[in-house]
Design a protein around this motif. Structure first.
Motif, mmCIF file in Angstrom:
data_model
loop_
_atom_site.group_PDB
_atom_site.id
_atom_site.type_symbol
_atom_site.label_atom_id
_atom_site.label_comp_id
_atom_site.label_asym_id
_atom_site.label_seq_id
_atom_site.Cartn_x
_atom_site.Cartn_y
_atom_site.Cartn_z
ATOM 1 N N THR A 81 9.701 0.537 -2.856
ATOM 2 C CA THR A 81 8.755 -0.577 -2.789
ATOM 3 C C THR A 81 8.620 -1.106 -1.370
ATOM 4 O O THR A 81 7.502 -1.353 -0.895
ATOM 5 N N LEU A 82 9.729 -1.274 -0.682
ATOM 6 C CA LEU A 82 9.677 -1.807 0.686
ATOM 7 C C LEU A 82 8.939 -0.854 1.610
ATOM 8 O O LEU A 82 8.095 -1.264 2.419
ATOM 9 N N ARG A 83 9.231 0.444 1.494
ATOM 10 C CA ARG A 83 8.559 1.436 2.334
ATOM 11 C C ARG A 83 7.051 1.461 2.053
ATOM 12 O O ARG A 83 6.229 1.491 2.981
ATOM 13 N N THR A 84 6.698 1.416 0.779
ATOM 14 C CA THR A 84 5.283 1.472 0.408
ATOM 15 C C THR A 84 4.531 0.230 0.871
ATOM 16 O O THR A 84 3.420 0.313 1.407
ATOM 17 N N TRP A 137 -4.026 6.392 -2.127
ATOM 18 C CA TRP A 137 -2.900 5.986 -1.284
ATOM 19 C C TRP A 137 -3.079 4.574 -0.719
ATOM 20 O O TRP A 137 -2.282 4.124 0.083
ATOM 21 N N GLY A 138 -4.125 3.886 -1.162
ATOM 22 C CA GLY A 138 -4.426 2.575 -0.602
ATOM 23 C C GLY A 138 -3.899 1.404 -1.399
ATOM 24 O O GLY A 138 -4.271 0.262 -1.134
ATOM 25 N N SER A 139 -3.058 1.672 -2.393
ATOM 26 C CA SER A 139 -2.482 0.581 -3.183
ATOM 27 C C SER A 139 -1.063 0.953 -3.602
ATOM 28 O O SER A 139 -0.674 2.126 -3.609
ATOM 29 N N TYR A 140 -0.296 -0.073 -3.984
ATOM 30 C CA TYR A 140 1.081 0.158 -4.420
ATOM 31 C C TYR A 140 1.106 1.007 -5.691
ATOM 32 O O TYR A 140 1.891 1.953 -5.803
ATOM 33 N N ILE A 141 0.233 0.682 -6.648
ATOM 34 C CA ILE A 141 0.182 1.468 -7.882
ATOM 35 C C ILE A 141 -0.145 2.926 -7.579
ATOM 36 O O ILE A 141 0.482 3.844 -8.113
ATOM 37 N N GLY A 142 -1.138 3.145 -6.712
ATOM 38 C CA GLY A 142 -1.541 4.508 -6.373
ATOM 39 C C GLY A 142 -0.415 5.306 -5.761
ATOM 40 O O GLY A 142 -0.168 6.460 -6.151
ATOM 41 N N GLN A 143 0.296 4.730 -4.791
ATOM 42 C CA GLN A 143 1.390 5.456 -4.141
ATOM 43 C C GLN A 143 2.539 5.702 -5.103
ATOM 44 O O GLN A 143 3.187 6.753 -5.060
ATOM 45 N N TYR A 144 2.818 4.734 -5.979
ATOM 46 C CA TYR A 144 3.898 4.908 -6.944
ATOM 47 C C TYR A 144 3.572 6.053 -7.906
ATOM 48 O O TYR A 144 4.406 6.929 -8.163
ATOM 49 N N ILE A 193 -2.936 -5.788 -2.484
ATOM 50 C CA ILE A 193 -1.937 -4.806 -2.060
ATOM 51 C C ILE A 193 -1.530 -3.916 -3.228
ATOM 52 O O ILE A 193 -1.432 -2.695 -3.104
ATOM 53 N N VAL A 194 -1.329 -4.544 -4.377
ATOM 54 C CA VAL A 194 -0.811 -3.821 -5.543
ATOM 55 C C VAL A 194 -1.837 -2.854 -6.118
ATOM 56 O O VAL A 194 -1.536 -1.695 -6.418
ATOM 57 N N ILE A 195 -3.097 -3.329 -6.270
ATOM 58 C CA ILE A 195 -4.085 -2.512 -6.978
ATOM 59 C C ILE A 195 -5.396 -2.349 -6.208
ATOM 60 O O ILE A 195 -6.290 -1.625 -6.639
ATOM 61 N N GLY A 196 -5.527 -3.045 -5.065
ATOM 62 C CA GLY A 196 -6.700 -2.852 -4.218
ATOM 63 C C GLY A 196 -7.935 -3.610 -4.645
ATOM 64 O O GLY A 196 -9.048 -3.224 -4.292
ATOM 65 N N ASP A 216 14.028 15.574 -10.332
ATOM 66 C CA ASP A 216 14.262 14.249 -10.896
ATOM 67 C C ASP A 216 13.744 13.179 -9.933
ATOM 68 O O ASP A 216 13.723 13.375 -8.713
ATOM 69 N N THR A 217 13.339 12.067 -10.486
ATOM 70 C CA THR A 217 12.855 10.962 -9.665
ATOM 71 C C THR A 217 13.258 9.643 -10.301
ATOM 72 O O THR A 217 13.285 9.517 -11.537
ATOM 73 N N PRO A 218 13.601 8.654 -9.490
ATOM 74 C CA PRO A 218 13.926 7.326 -10.041
ATOM 75 C C PRO A 218 12.673 6.541 -10.422
ATOM 76 O O PRO A 218 12.769 5.459 -10.981
ATOM 77 N N LEU A 219 11.490 7.101 -10.117
ATOM 78 C CA LEU A 219 10.240 6.407 -10.399
ATOM 79 C C LEU A 219 9.823 6.633 -11.855
ATOM 80 O O LEU A 219 9.971 7.726 -12.379
ATOM 81 N N SER A 220 9.306 5.589 -12.481
ATOM 82 C CA SER A 220 8.835 5.701 -13.870
ATOM 83 C C SER A 220 7.796 4.618 -14.118
ATOM 84 O O SER A 220 7.725 3.625 -13.398
#
Length: 498
Positions: A130-133, A264-271, A184-187, A284-288
């Protein structure tokens, strides 16, 4: 008869001894009642007042007990920083409303979700991503300035239309701050008159105002089972579910609008892109999706409520202290000019304004004890041993108001943060965003928002309290300003005449 009395006395004495059997070398504290601990006194006084009284009696580190669970409060700023930088103190306890949120999102499992109340690898992975994104999306940088300026335009127009009228600031700023986060989150953003936005802000506010971490309904699962219709349950867990439904609906709308294309322009998109990349590569990924929904909810809670409440406090304090307001306006006129609006590039050139924002944060004392931590291993602090699993609270309120650190702690004085030659000074014991690895994720964004919103509002309008009564209310987690109304007067014509 006498045998019964003796038996009762023995049982009561045994229960009192059991209730007050502190772990070895544990900090001192008040006498605890069996099963209840100190909860009655804390609920009656509020934990801010109760813990302040305990500090005066038991010192800079003391212990307390609530429903058979021990807790520790650290009051000294130096000891706070030591503990906050020490890994064993980095854990968190999830209140029932958050553990229930996690069960809703995971299908009734006990999996930890999100950042705010998670610990260990879950917390590290979600916070790191989250911080990096957010940094990639401009968090803490001037690239977000146009988004904030758009929100300010709508606010300025509102205050201009309502000149001469009594204005209840209330949740007015929440809408603007939510929109900055939502961009930021959803654009995208909501109109300030959007009924859905107003409902979201209202429910978040009611939930946070009702939330009391020491209330039995939010500490003991059986209370909810037998009394499911309690007001505090409806306004916390009930609204939590409503907010999750709202977030899921907005995410579905986002997916439909993007048509599954990479964004790639929103937090949701990058996640989501991170999740899809891991799936394609078979790793494996910690993302869900469950973590994503929990993270979005926490970003709104932590980001919108704290910043908007600080602005709410700022208007009250500046309307109550016109000499500080005038000094801000004089600095803004000199540096920005009467016809222009402040910019983030001018932050370093406005030391009095910056010091005033710091002083607002100090006096507001928004979250007196921050979010509680829990030791993930046995730890030591101040000569005491703190066992694993102990809840630890940090008395930020004491740091903000102790006469040992502030010349006039009960007064609103921006000079607390200025040197003799007028430069900004930020003392070590001033920690409005916390400290260490658990420092507030949105600190950099909040600083920019507070500066740009407050300087713009003060530069464009003069503020004074109306003749309505100022009424203070009891609050548990967040320190809110009193209920008040203000009058806003445009400075445009005034400054041009001068």
């Amino acid at each position: 008869m006498w045998l019964t009395i003796v038996l009762v006395v023995v049982v009561v004495a045994a229960l009192m001894l059991w209730a007050n059997a502190r772990p070895p070398n544990f900090p001192p504290g008040p006498i605890s009642l069996p099963f209840l601990g100190n909860v009655i006194y804390i609920l009656f006084k509020t934990h801010k007042v109760a813990f302040s009284n305990y500090r005066k009696t038991y010192g800079e580190i003391f212990s307390y007990q609530v429903f058979n669970k021990w807790g520790v409060v650290i009051n000294d700023p130096g000891l706070m920083k030591t503990a906050l930088a020490d890994p064993p103190f980095s854990g968190r306890t999830a209140p029932i409303i958050f553990s229930n949120r996690d069960k809703i999102l995971t299908g009734n499992t006990s999996t930890q979700l999100g950042i705010l109340t998670a610990s260990g690898e879950v917390w590290k992975n979600q916070r790191r991503f989250t911080l990096r994104t957010l940094k990639d999306l401009g968090l803490g940088r001037q690239t977000l300035e146009p988004i904030m300026q758009n929100e300010l335009e709508e606010l300025l127009e509102y205050f201009k239309r309502n000149q001469g009228k009594k204005i209840d600031i209330g949740l007015l700023f929440n809408r603007s701050i939510v929109n900055v986060l939502w961009a930021i989150v959803i654009g995208s953003r909501f109109s300030h008159s959007d009924a859905k936005l107003q409902e979201l802000v209202d429910k978040m506010n009611k939930m946070l105002q009702a939330f009391n971490p020491f209330h039995p309904a939010l500490r003991l699962s059986w209370v909810k089972k037998f009394f499911p219709n309690l007001d505090i349950i409806q306004k916390t867990q009930g609204y939590m579910q409503d907010l999750l439904v709202f977030i899921e609906g907005e995410m579905a709308k986002y997916t439909e609008q993007t048509g599954g294309m990479a964004d790639w322009g929103s937090y949701i998109g990058q996640y989501q892109q991170g999740m899809e990349e891991a799936a394609r590569e078979g790793r494996d990924t910690p993302l869900s999706m469950a973590h994503l929904k929990a993270n979005i909810l926490e970003l709104f809670f932590a980001g919108s409520e704290t910043t908007s409440s600080t602005l709410w406090w700022a208007i009250y304090l500046l309307a109550s202290n016109p000499e500080v307001q005038v000094a801000m306006q004089e600095e803004l006129d000199r540096v920005v000019g009467p016809d222009d609006l402040p910019t983030l590039a001018q932050m370093d050139s406005l030391p009095y304004c910056t010091a005033t924002i710091y002083e607002v944060q100090r006096v507001a004392d928004l979250i007196p004890f921050a979010v509680p931590h829990e030791t993930i291993d046995d730890a030591e602090i101040g000569g005491y041993r703190i066992p694993k699993g102990t809840q630890v609270r940090f008395n930020l309120s004491h740091c903000m108001k102790d006469p040992k650190y502030w010349e006039a702690p009960d007064k609103f004085r921006p000079q607390h943060f200025l040197t003799d030659d007028g430069k900004v000074f930020k003392p070590d014991h001033f920690m409005p965003f916390g400290f260490g690895k658990r420092v507030c994720l949105g600190e950099s964004l909040a600083k920019l928002e507070l500066f740009l919103f407050l300087t713009t509002l003060i530069h464009r309008f003069s503020w004074c309290l109306s003749d309505d009564p100022v009424e203070w209310m009891k609050h548990f987690v967040f320190s809110r300003p009193p209920d008040f109304t203000v009058l806003a007067t445009s400075r445009n014509d005034h400054t041009k005449k001068e």
